[in-house]
Design an enzyme around this catalytic site. Structure first.
Site, mmCIF file in Angstrom:
data_model
loop_
_atom_site.group_PDB
_atom_site.id
_atom_site.type_symbol
_atom_site.label_atom_id
_atom_site.label_comp_id
_atom_site.label_asym_id
_atom_site.label_seq_id
_atom_site.Cartn_x
_atom_site.Cartn_y
_atom_site.Cartn_z
ATOM 1 N N GLU A 298 0.795 -1.232 0.000
ATOM 2 C CA GLU A 298 0.000 0.000 0.000
ATOM 3 C C GLU A 298 0.826 1.280 0.000
ATOM 4 O O GLU A 298 0.315 2.361 0.248
ATOM 5 C CB GLU A 298 -0.988 0.018 1.178
ATOM 6 C CG GLU A 298 -2.359 -0.444 0.814
ATOM 7 C CD GLU A 298 -2.534 -1.966 0.778
ATOM 8 O OE1 GLU A 298 -3.676 -2.404 0.794
ATOM 9 O OE2 GLU A 298 -1.552 -2.727 0.738
ATOM 10 N N TYR B 62 3.399 2.054 2.030
ATOM 11 C CA TYR B 62 4.000 2.419 3.318
ATOM 12 C C TYR B 62 5.502 2.103 3.289
ATOM 13 O O TYR B 62 6.045 1.669 2.279
ATOM 14 C CB TYR B 62 3.276 1.700 4.449
ATOM 15 C CG TYR B 62 1.845 2.159 4.642
ATOM 16 C CD1 TYR B 62 1.558 3.451 5.078
ATOM 17 C CD2 TYR B 62 0.761 1.301 4.378
ATOM 18 C CE1 TYR B 62 0.248 3.877 5.249
ATOM 19 C CE2 TYR B 62 -0.554 1.719 4.553
ATOM 20 C CZ TYR B 62 -0.803 3.011 4.983
ATOM 21 O OH TYR B 62 -2.102 3.433 5.151
ATOM 22 N N ARG C 192 2.288 -8.840 4.310
ATOM 23 C CA ARG C 192 1.411 -8.229 3.303
ATOM 24 C C ARG C 192 2.282 -7.752 2.151
ATOM 25 O O ARG C 192 2.983 -6.747 2.251
ATOM 26 C CB ARG C 192 0.649 -7.077 3.950
ATOM 27 C CG ARG C 192 -0.367 -6.400 3.057
ATOM 28 C CD ARG C 192 -1.754 -7.027 3.176
ATOM 29 N NE ARG C 192 -2.745 -6.092 2.674
ATOM 30 C CZ ARG C 192 -3.471 -5.296 3.446
ATOM 31 N NH1 ARG C 192 -3.323 -5.328 4.758
ATOM 32 N NH2 ARG C 192 -4.353 -4.490 2.918
ATOM 33 N N HIS D 234 -1.799 3.972 -1.884
ATOM 34 C CA HIS D 234 -2.810 5.000 -1.599
ATOM 35 C C HIS D 234 -2.767 6.139 -2.608
ATOM 36 O O HIS D 234 -3.784 6.799 -2.845
ATOM 37 C CB HIS D 234 -2.633 5.548 -0.185
ATOM 38 C CG HIS D 234 -3.048 4.592 0.887
ATOM 39 N ND1 HIS D 234 -4.287 3.989 0.910
ATOM 40 C CD2 HIS D 234 -2.396 4.124 1.975
ATOM 41 C CE1 HIS D 234 -4.376 3.193 1.960
ATOM 42 N NE2 HIS D 234 -3.243 3.247 2.614
ATOM 43 N N ARG E 299 -3.894 6.138 -8.866
ATOM 44 C CA ARG E 299 -5.095 6.738 -9.449
ATOM 45 C C ARG E 299 -5.963 5.668 -10.112
ATOM 46 O O ARG E 299 -6.639 5.920 -11.113
ATOM 47 C CB ARG E 299 -4.711 7.818 -10.463
ATOM 48 C CG ARG E 299 -4.019 9.005 -9.838
ATOM 49 C CD ARG E 299 -4.940 9.832 -8.915
ATOM 50 N NE ARG E 299 -4.946 9.352 -7.538
ATOM 51 C CZ ARG E 299 -5.709 9.839 -6.575
ATOM 52 N NH1 ARG E 299 -6.560 10.815 -6.845
ATOM 53 N NH2 ARG E 299 -5.644 9.353 -5.348
ATOM 54 N N GLN F 175 -17.978 5.308 2.899
ATOM 55 C CA GLN F 175 -18.439 6.560 3.500
ATOM 56 C C GLN F 175 -18.217 6.635 5.008
ATOM 57 O O GLN F 175 -17.923 7.704 5.537
ATOM 58 C CB GLN F 175 -19.923 6.779 3.186
ATOM 59 C CG GLN F 175 -20.183 7.083 1.734
ATOM 60 C CD GLN F 175 -21.655 7.298 1.441
ATOM 61 O OE1 GLN F 175 -22.410 7.779 2.284
ATOM 62 N NE2 GLN F 175 -22.085 6.917 0.256
ATOM 63 N N ASP G 232 -28.232 11.262 2.303
ATOM 64 C CA ASP G 232 -27.159 10.682 3.097
ATOM 65 C C ASP G 232 -27.664 9.415 3.769
ATOM 66 O O ASP G 232 -28.257 9.462 4.849
ATOM 67 C CB ASP G 232 -26.686 11.701 4.138
ATOM 68 C CG ASP G 232 -25.431 11.258 4.870
ATOM 69 O OD1 ASP G 232 -25.099 10.061 4.825
ATOM 70 O OD2 ASP G 232 -24.794 12.126 5.500
#
Length: 676
Positions: A171, A173, A221, A259, A262, A346, A661
Site C-alpha cells: 500500500e 508504506y 502483506r 494509496h 489513481r 463513507q 445521506d
C-alpha cells in the site's frame, strides 16, 4: 485443502493447519484502522469490536496498524507499540478474541512517507503526492535501528497475547517504499537492484522470526500490484515472495495498490474479486498459504476463489464491519441474512482519513458496540414507521429485533426509497444487496409490512409511537423555461420515466448530479460487473506482468454528450466522498463530460439551455435538462400528526434533506430504535 462437509461452502470452512497451530476456517478479518487503536482509553471498545467479530466465526483477525516507533506514526500520537508499558492495554483485546476461539495478529505498520507529521522518514527524500510533508531519508544506521524496532514490537505483541503479527509491506508504506524504484533511490546495501531493495523487508521478517520463535504467526502483506509508475514488476514480486517465505513468513497476504494510485481498488465500482487473479498467479511460486483480498464480500465469491485453488484464505475487512456474523451466517447456509458490505467507503475509510472513528454505513454499530446496544425491551410497544427508505428500514428492524410490535407503511409497491434509485447507477449495483438484506430482516424480525398504503392521522391513531421517515421531494428550479418539456427531474431519468436525449445538461453537481452523469454516459451493463472491461477502462495490465501492473487506459466512449453544471464556483465534485470523489470525477472526465462551476442559468427554450460562464453567455445545444438542485423534506404527515396533538419522531430525509445521506439516515433510524 480438505473441504468441510457440513456447509454450503466447504472450502471456506475447511480448517487450515499452519503446523504449530490450526485455524478453524479460511476467513481472515483483514486489517482496518478504526481510530480506537490511538488511545489507551478506547481499548475496552476495541476489545468489544474484535470480540464480536471473533464470536461471529472469523478464524484469524488482524488489528489496525501499530507503528514500531514514533517516526512510523500515521498521525501524531497515533497507534504504536514500542514501549513495554503499552503492552498491558492489548491484553484485553487478545483475551476478548481468544474467548471466542479465534486467533488474532497485530499489524505492524510504519507509515513512511505517508505519515501525516514532520517526523516522517523514508528510504529516500521523495515526497508523496498525497502528503504535504517531505520525508527525511534514513541513514544506514537508521535502517538497522528500524529493523530492530520491528522485532521488538513483535516481541511486545507476543507478550500481549497476540498469536502473531502482520508485517505491512504494501500500500505504499515504508517497507513498500524500500521495494519500489519509485521511492527508493539509494545505492547502498538497501537500494539499487531488486535484491537490495527487498533486503529491508526480508531482514524484518527474519529478525521477527528469530525474536519470536517458531510458533508465532507472521503474515507478510506483499504488494502484488502497486498500480503506480516505477512500481515492482512481476519477476521482482515473485523473487520477493520467495525471499519472504525463506525468511520465515507463515502466510502471505495480497496487497493491492498504493494509496497514491489513481486506480480504485476497493470502491463499489470495482468488480467483486477483481484482483483475485494476481493472487492465483503467485500461488504456484510459493509453498506457504496465500490470502486473496479486495472486494470479496459474499460467500459464493470467497468459495469460488478457494475451490479454484486461487488462494488458501480470503481476507474480509469491511464485510466484517458490515456484519460481524458473516462467517456464522455463511456456515449455516444463510447468505440472504448477511448485511453485505457495499464498498461505499463513507463511514469506514472516509472517517479514518478525516481523523474520525470508523464505522459502517449499513451497520452503525461497527466500532460503536459498547455505545449502540440493541438490548431487548422490557416494555414492548406498538410502533408505526412511515416510509420504507433506509432510515425507516433501519428503525423498523432494530425496534422489532428489540421486541417491539412494528408496522412499516409505504405508499410504494416495494421497499427501499432512494436506494431503489441508487441501485440503478452503474457501479452501485451492490445496493441491491442491502435491499435484499432488509427484506430478509423485516421477515425475520416480524415487522408487519404495509406496502401500497398511504398512512394518515387516522391510520396511525392506535400506535404508541409514530416514526415519520417519509423522505424527500426533488427541489424545483426557478429560471425562464423551467417548465419546458425538456426540463426533467433526476428521478424521471433514473426511474426510466424519461429517455434522455443524446445531449444532456445536468444542473447540480453534488452526489446526485454525479450519479446522474454516470447513468447517462454508460449504456448496457456496467464495467463494475465485468473485470476485463473494468481493467481496460482504468489501465490495469490483466497479465500483471508490467511494472506497477499498469497499462494504457482504454475508456469506452460515453453514451451521451453531457455537461455537469453547478452554480457555486470551483471544481465540481469537491464535496464528494473523501476517498471516492476522485473516482467519480475521473470516470466522468474519461467519458468526456464537461464539468463547469460558477454557472448562471439564464433559461431554457427549444434551442437548449442558455448559461453565463465567466461573464460570457453560451447556448448549450441539449435536448434534455436534468435538475439535481437539491431536495425538500416531506413533512406533511409529521405536521398533520403534531396538529392533531400526537408526538412524532422525524428521521432520514424528512428530517434533513440537504444532500441525500444514507449513512446518516441508517444511523439515525438505528439510534432512535435503540432508545425507544
Amino acid at each position: 485443502m480438505t473441504p468441510a462437509n457440513d456447509t454450503a461452502y466447504p472450502h471456506l470452512f475447511a480448517p487450515l493447519d499452519l503446523g504449530f497451530t490450526r485455524l478453524r476456517n479460511r476467513i481472515l478479518m483483514g486489517s482496518m484502522h478504526t481510530g480506537l487503536e490511538d488511545h489507551a482509553r478506547d481499548f475496552p471498545k476495541l476489545a468489544a469490536y474484535f470480540g464480536e467479530r471473533a464470536a461471529g466465526g472469523a478464524a484469524l483477525l488482524v488489528t489496525g496498524g501499530f507503528a514500531p516507533n514514533v517516526v512510523g506514526w500515521l498521525t501524531p500520537f497515533g497507534s504504536k507499540l514500542s514501549w513495554p508499558w503499552e503492552i498491558s492495554r492489548h491484553r484485553q483485546v487478545t483475551a476478548a478474541v481468544h474467548g471466542h476461539g479465534a486467533k488474532i495478529c497485530l499489524q505492524l505498520l510504519h507509515a513512511g512517507r505517508y505519515g501525516y507529521h514532520p517526523l516522517q522518514v523514508a528510504p529516500s527524500k521523495r515526497k508523496a503526492p498525497i502528503n504535504p510533508f517531505t520525508p527525511r531519508a534514513l541513514s544506514a544506521g537508521g535502517v538497522e535501528r528500524h529493523i530492530s524496532d520491528y522485532a521488538r514490537a513483535a516481541r511486545y505483541a507476543r507478550d500481549a497475547g497476540y498469536d502473531g503479527v502482520e508485517v505491512m509491506g504494501s500500500e505504499g508504506y515504508l517497507i513498500n517504499e524500500f521495494i519500489a524504484p519509485r521511492t527508493n533511490g539509494r545505492s547502498d546495501a538497501w537500494g539499487g537492484d531488486a535484491a537490495r531493495r527487498m533486503r529491508f523487508a526480508v531482514e524484518i521478517v527474519r529478525r521477527i522470526r528469530e525474536a519470536c520463535g517458531p510458533d508465532f504467526i507472521i503474515i507478510y502483506r506483499l504488494s502484488l500490484v502497486d498500480l503506480v509508475e516505477d512500481g515492482s514488476n512481476w519477476q521482482e514480486i515473485v523473487q520477493q515472495a520467495k525471499a519472504i517465505e525463506a525468511a520465515g513468513a507463515t502466510l502471505l497476504n495480497s496487497g493491492i495498490g498504493w494509496h497514491e494510485a489513481r486506480i480504485p481498488t476497493i470502491a463499489t465500482s470495482v468488480p467483486r474479486a477483481a484482483f483475485a487473479g494476481v493472487t492465483a498467479k503467485l500461488k504456484p511460486h510459493i509453498g506457504i498459504p496465500l490470502i486473496a483480498t479486495n472486494r470479496i464480500n459474499m460467500p459464493d465469491v470467497a468459495e469460488g476463489i478457494l475451490a479454484d485453488g486461487g488462494a488458501d484464505m480470503v481476507s474480509l475487512a469491511r464485510p466484517l464491519l458490515a456484519d460481524p456474523q458473516w462467517p456464522a451466517k455463511a456456515k449455516a447456509g444463510r447468505p440472504e441474512a448477511i448485511n453485505t458490505c457495499i464498498a461505499c467507503n463513507q463511514a469506514c475509510l472516509d472517517h479514518v482519513f478525516q481523523q474520525k472513528r470508523a464505522s459502517c454505513l449499513v451497520n452503525p454499530r461497527a466500532a460503536h458496540e459498547t455505545e449502540l446496544v440493541y438490548a431487548a425491551t422490557t416494555t414492548p410497544r406498538s410502533i408505526a414507521v412511515v416510509g420504507a427508505g433506509p432510515a425507516g428500514l433501519a428503525c423498523a428492524t432494530v425496534a422489532a429485533e428489540r421486541g417491539h410490535r412494528v408496522t412499516l407503511f409505504d405508499a410504494a409497491d416495494e421497499i427501499g426509497g432512494q436506494f431503489n434509485v441508487a441501485k440503478r447507477i452503474p457501479g452501485k449495483e451492490e445496493f441491491h444487496e442491502t435491499l435484499r438484506y432488509f427484506r430478509h430482516k423485516l421477515a425475520e424480525t416480524g415487522v408487519s409490512l404495509q406496502l401500497r398504503t398511504t398512512a394518515d392521522v387516522n391510520t396511525l391513531a392506535g400506535f404508541d409511537e409514530v416514526v415519520v421517515a417519509t423522505g424527500i421531494s426533488p427541489r424545483k428550479v426557478a429560471f425562464p423555461g423551467a417548465d419546458h418539456p425538456m426540463v426533467v427531474s433526476y428521478l424521471d431519468v433514473l426511474l426510466g420515466r424519461v429517455q434522455a436525449a443524446d445531449k444532456v445538461a445536468v444542473i447540480g453537481a453534488g452526489g446526485i448530479g454525479f450519479d446522474v452523469g454516470e447513468f447517462l454516459v454508460h449504456e448496457g451493463t456496467s464495467p463494475a460487473l465485468d473485470p476485463a472491461r473494468w481493467m481496460a477502462e482504468w489501465g490495469v495490465d490483466p497479465s500483471f506482468e508490467s511494472r506497477g501492473a499498469l497499462a494504457a487506459p482504454q475508456p469506452e466512449p460515453g453514451a451521451r454528450k453531457v455537461w455537469l453544471l453547478q452554480r457555486s464556483p470551483g471544481k465540481p465534485g469537491a464535496r464528494l466522498g473523501k476517498t471516492t470523489g476522485w473516482i467519480h470525477r475521473a470516470t466522468l472526465k474519461a467519458k468526456g463530460v464537461k464539468m463547469l462551476g460558477g454557472v448562471e442559468y439564464l433559461g431554457v427554450d427549444d434551442a437548449g439551455l442558455r448559461i453565463r460562464l465567466d461573464g460570457q453567455e453560451q447556448q448549450l445545444d441539449v435536448g434534455t435538462v436534468v435538475v439535481c438542485a437539491g431536495q425538500e423534506p416531506r413533512r406533511e404527515l409529521a405536521d398533520a400528526l403534531r396538529a392533531a396533538g400526537r408526538s412524532v419522531h422525524v428521521i432520514g430525509g424528512a428530517d434533513v434533506a440537504a444532500e441525500l445521506d444514507a449513512k446518516r439516515a441508517i444511523d439515525q433510524g438505528s439510534r432512535l430504535a435503540a432508545a425507544l
